[in-house]
Scaffold this motif. Structure first.
Motif, PDB file in Angstrom:
ATOM      1  N   ALA A  48      44.089 -69.462 -38.871  1.00  0.00           N
ATOM      2  CA  ALA A  48      44.221 -68.467 -37.599  1.00  0.00           C
ATOM      3  C   ALA A  48      45.220 -67.355 -37.588  1.00  0.00           C
ATOM      4  CB  ALA A  48      44.974 -69.502 -36.771  1.00  0.00           C
ATOM      5  N   TRP A  49      46.141 -67.401 -38.627  1.00  0.00           N
ATOM      6  CA  TRP A  49      47.015 -66.267 -38.746  1.00  0.00           C
ATOM      7  C   TRP A  49      46.435 -64.882 -38.999  1.00  0.00           C
ATOM      8  CZ3 TRP A  49      46.895 -63.225 -42.757  1.00  0.00           C
ATOM      9  CH2 TRP A  49      46.116 -63.572 -43.787  1.00  0.00           C
ATOM     10  N   ASN A  50      44.921 -65.061 -39.350  1.00  0.00           N
ATOM     11  CA  ASN A  50      44.290 -63.701 -39.629  1.00  0.00           C
ATOM     12  C   ASN A  50      43.874 -63.034 -38.137  1.00  0.00           C
ATOM     13  OD1 ASN A  50      42.259 -61.854 -40.675  1.00  0.00           O
ATOM     14  ND2 ASN A  50      41.735 -63.247 -42.248  1.00  0.00           N
ATOM     15  N   GLY A  51      44.399 -61.876 -38.002  1.00  0.00           N
ATOM     16  CA  GLY A  51      44.186 -61.448 -36.942  1.00  0.00           C
ATOM     17  C   GLY A  51      42.891 -60.521 -36.613  1.00  0.00           C
ATOM     18  N   THR A  52      42.257 -60.349 -37.702  1.00  0.00           N
ATOM     19  CA  THR A  52      40.897 -59.587 -37.678  1.00  0.00           C
ATOM     20  C   THR A  52      39.895 -60.511 -37.158  1.00  0.00           C
ATOM     21  OG1 THR A  52      40.245 -60.396 -39.942  1.00  0.00           O
ATOM     22  CG2 THR A  52      41.292 -58.237 -39.751  1.00  0.00           C
ATOM     23  N   ALA A  71      35.432 -71.236 -37.045  1.00  0.00           N
ATOM     24  CA  ALA A  71      36.434 -72.196 -36.666  1.00  0.00           C
ATOM     25  C   ALA A  71      37.838 -71.466 -37.177  1.00  0.00           C
ATOM     26  CB  ALA A  71      36.160 -73.417 -37.432  1.00  0.00           C
ATOM     27  N   GLN A  72      38.771 -71.631 -36.430  1.00  0.00           N
ATOM     28  CA  GLN A  72      40.127 -71.013 -36.761  1.00  0.00           C
ATOM     29  C   GLN A  72      41.018 -72.289 -37.069  1.00  0.00           C
ATOM     30  OE1 GLN A  72      40.808 -67.842 -36.902  1.00  0.00           O
ATOM     31  NE2 GLN A  72      39.972 -66.579 -35.272  1.00  0.00           N
ATOM     32  N   ALA A  73      41.482 -72.447 -38.234  1.00  0.00           N
ATOM     33  CA  ALA A  73      42.502 -73.430 -38.816  1.00  0.00           C
ATOM     34  C   ALA A  73      43.732 -72.852 -38.348  1.00  0.00           C
ATOM     35  CB  ALA A  73      42.190 -73.739 -39.720  1.00  0.00           C
TER      36      ALA A  73
END
Length: 191
Positions: A48-52, A71-73
């Motif tokens: 989830a930290w990946n902003g792209t 899915a954002q983990a």
């Protein structure tokens, strides 16, 4: 000479890895190749930290966007756990894991066992040098630049840099959006 078709798509019921600047193109092409029916589903798990943002419409030349779940983990561990459960479920054809940290041998082995149990394929997109010994294959993918080819920007070099059950090999490939296929391009044809 080793035929490209004997290596791509990689073996089902296993987890594979890809790195390099064209890793996403490899993942898109793999998704398009293994998910040929509307019943096939790709799960793309990201930290989830990946902003792209991944835009499902960007997959359209490769795969029907309706076949894609994103899915954002919350963390690396949660991404691995989510991928493992999806692989084991038997409901997902391909699980793509976009990871930023190395995969330990135990985690890699758990992913392999889950892929076998669920009869699915896993693909880890990793930074270079962060692969797991448990992976069946590891691919390095990079664009091939040709100053003379102004219109074509899809030429790439896909190389198997780790293979538990075969040889290491490299191919220059090109995505054909009209036929939804990967074409192997000979060196002579590039000039």
């Amino acid at each position: 000479m080793t035929a490209f078709e004997s290596h791509f798509p990689p073996m089902n019921t296993r987890t594979h890895e890809v790195c390099g600047p064209s890793a996403y193109a490899f993942a898109f092409a793999l998704a398009g190749r293994v998910c040929r029916t509307g019943a096939d589903t790709v799960l793309w798990v990201r930290e989830a930290w990946n902003g792209t943002q991944l835009n499902p419409l960007g997959f359209a030349p490769y795969l029907d966007p309706q076949q894609l779940l994103i899915a954002q983990a919350p963390s690396h561990i949660d991404a691995l756990a989510s991928a493992e459960e999806a692989l084991r479920s038997g409901r997902i054809t391909l699980v793509v894991m976009e990871l930023s940290q190395p995969i330990g041998l135990t985690e890699g082995r758990r992913l392999q066992l889950a892929a076998q149990q669920g009869r699915a394929m896993g693909l880890c997109i990793l930074p270079e040098g962060m692969g797991s010994n448990a992976a069946q294959t590891r691919w390095h993918c990079a664009p091939v630049f040709d100053a003379k080819a102004r219109a074509d920007s899809t030429l790439q070099k896909w190389e198997i840099i780790k293979n538990k059950s075969g040889t290491l090999k490299a191919w220059n490939v090109k995505w054909d959006a009209q036929t939804c296929r990967i074409n192997v391009v000979s060196e002579a044809a590039q000039r």
